[in-house]
Design a protein around this motif. Structure first.
Motif, PDB file in Angstrom:
ATOM      1  N   LEU A  90       0.475  -1.252   0.461  1.00 18.87           N
ATOM      2  CA  LEU A  90       0.174   0.237  -0.088  1.00 18.87           C
ATOM      3  C   LEU A  90       1.008   0.353   0.296  1.00 18.87           C
ATOM      4  O   LEU A  90       1.616   2.037   0.582  1.00 18.87           O
ATOM      5  N   GLY A 106      -3.478   4.795  -1.306  1.00 19.53           N
ATOM      6  CA  GLY A 106      -4.496   4.215  -2.940  1.00 19.53           C
ATOM      7  C   GLY A 106      -4.981   2.337  -2.083  1.00 19.53           C
ATOM      8  O   GLY A 106      -5.101   2.076  -1.531  1.00 19.53           O
ATOM      9  N   ASP A 107      -5.525   1.971  -3.681  1.00 13.98           N
ATOM     10  CA  ASP A 107      -5.570   0.321  -3.788  1.00 13.98           C
ATOM     11  C   ASP A 107      -4.811  -0.597  -3.602  1.00 13.98           C
ATOM     12  O   ASP A 107      -5.184  -1.558  -3.171  1.00 13.98           O
ATOM     13  N   GLY A 108      -3.712  -0.153  -3.319  1.00 14.11           N
ATOM     14  CA  GLY A 108      -2.707  -1.065  -3.012  1.00 14.11           C
ATOM     15  C   GLY A 108      -2.232  -2.138  -4.957  1.00 14.11           C
ATOM     16  O   GLY A 108      -3.151  -2.005  -5.284  1.00 14.11           O
TER      17      GLY A 108
END
Lengths: 114, 114
Positions: A90, A106-108
């Motif tokens: 992440l 962020g969404d990773g």
């Protein structure tokens, strides 16, 4: 919308083959963070950048490195991935260090090791 | 040093019933406290934050939390659960004005039954 973008969302690499994960942000934040999150665990901070000033956590393995070429981008490099490095990675940002401002994630990138 | 304990690893509720996710914190200094939500294969989204202003904090999606110094608690509540609330929830503590050192709880998985 201002945001934190991670690419790719899913990454597969081979044992020992270097891999780079990417993070970009449109928030113009000074601070960028990288976390490792293993299954059913809380995120673990690896390191952060304050502008170009790199700050490593004491227990982050040497295998993990980072680059921040400009304000918008930050990269996580894993030099020789092992099976134990399979995890979600992440990226997060914050407008100021040493403040009460939250981090924005962020969404990773989910990394798998073959 | 700061730490948080999320008292339940898993909470299950029926749709339309109240949600209570419990968090106790320990801090030698005035803390900042946050609740984040993580949906499957997604990053962490900030629900709300406490930073020494009002003790009752309202967040997004109908969630709120109350900072109780005497009980060292920061429990997350919602009057009526929705199916879309099913996710992992993390309580986080930092020393006030030190957002680099985020201490995560172990997480609480919320299941919402139809």
């Amino acid at each position: 919308d201002a945001m934190v973008i991670q690419n790719p969302r899913y990454q597969v690499t081979q044992f020992g083959k270097p891999v780079t994960l990417s993070c970009s942000q449109t928030l113009n934040h000074n601070v960028m963070y990288w976390y490792q999150q293993k299954s059913s665990q809380a995120p673990k901070l690896l390191f952060h950048y304050y502008d170009k000033d790199f700050n490593n956590e004491a227990d982050t393995p040497d295998n993990f490195q980072s680059r921040r070429p400009n304000t918008s981008f930050c990269f996580l490099d894993i030099r020789s991935p092992g099976l134990g490095d399979a995890a979600m990675y992440l990226c997060a940002t914050s407008s100021r260090r040493y403040s009460n401002q939250p981090q924005h994630f962020g969404d990773g990138t989910r990394l798998s090791i073959l | 040093a700061q730490s948080v304990t999320q008292l339940d690893s898993h909470v299950s509720v029926s749709e339309g019933t109240p949600v209570l996710l419990r968090c106790n914190y320990s801090s030698s200094y005035s803390p900042s406290l946050f609740w984040y939500v993580q949906h499957p294969n997604k990053g962490l989204q900030l629900l709300l934050k406490y930073t020494s202003a009002a003790t009752l904090v309202k967040g997004i999606n109908g969630f709120e939390a109350e900072f109780k110094k005497s009980e060292t608690s920061f429990h997350l509540t919602k009057p009526s659960a929705h199916m879309s609330d099913a996710a992992e929830y993390f309580c986080v503590v930092t020393k006030a004005n030190n957002n680099n050192d985020m201490r995560f709880g172990a997480g609480t998985r919320l299941t919402v039954k139809p």
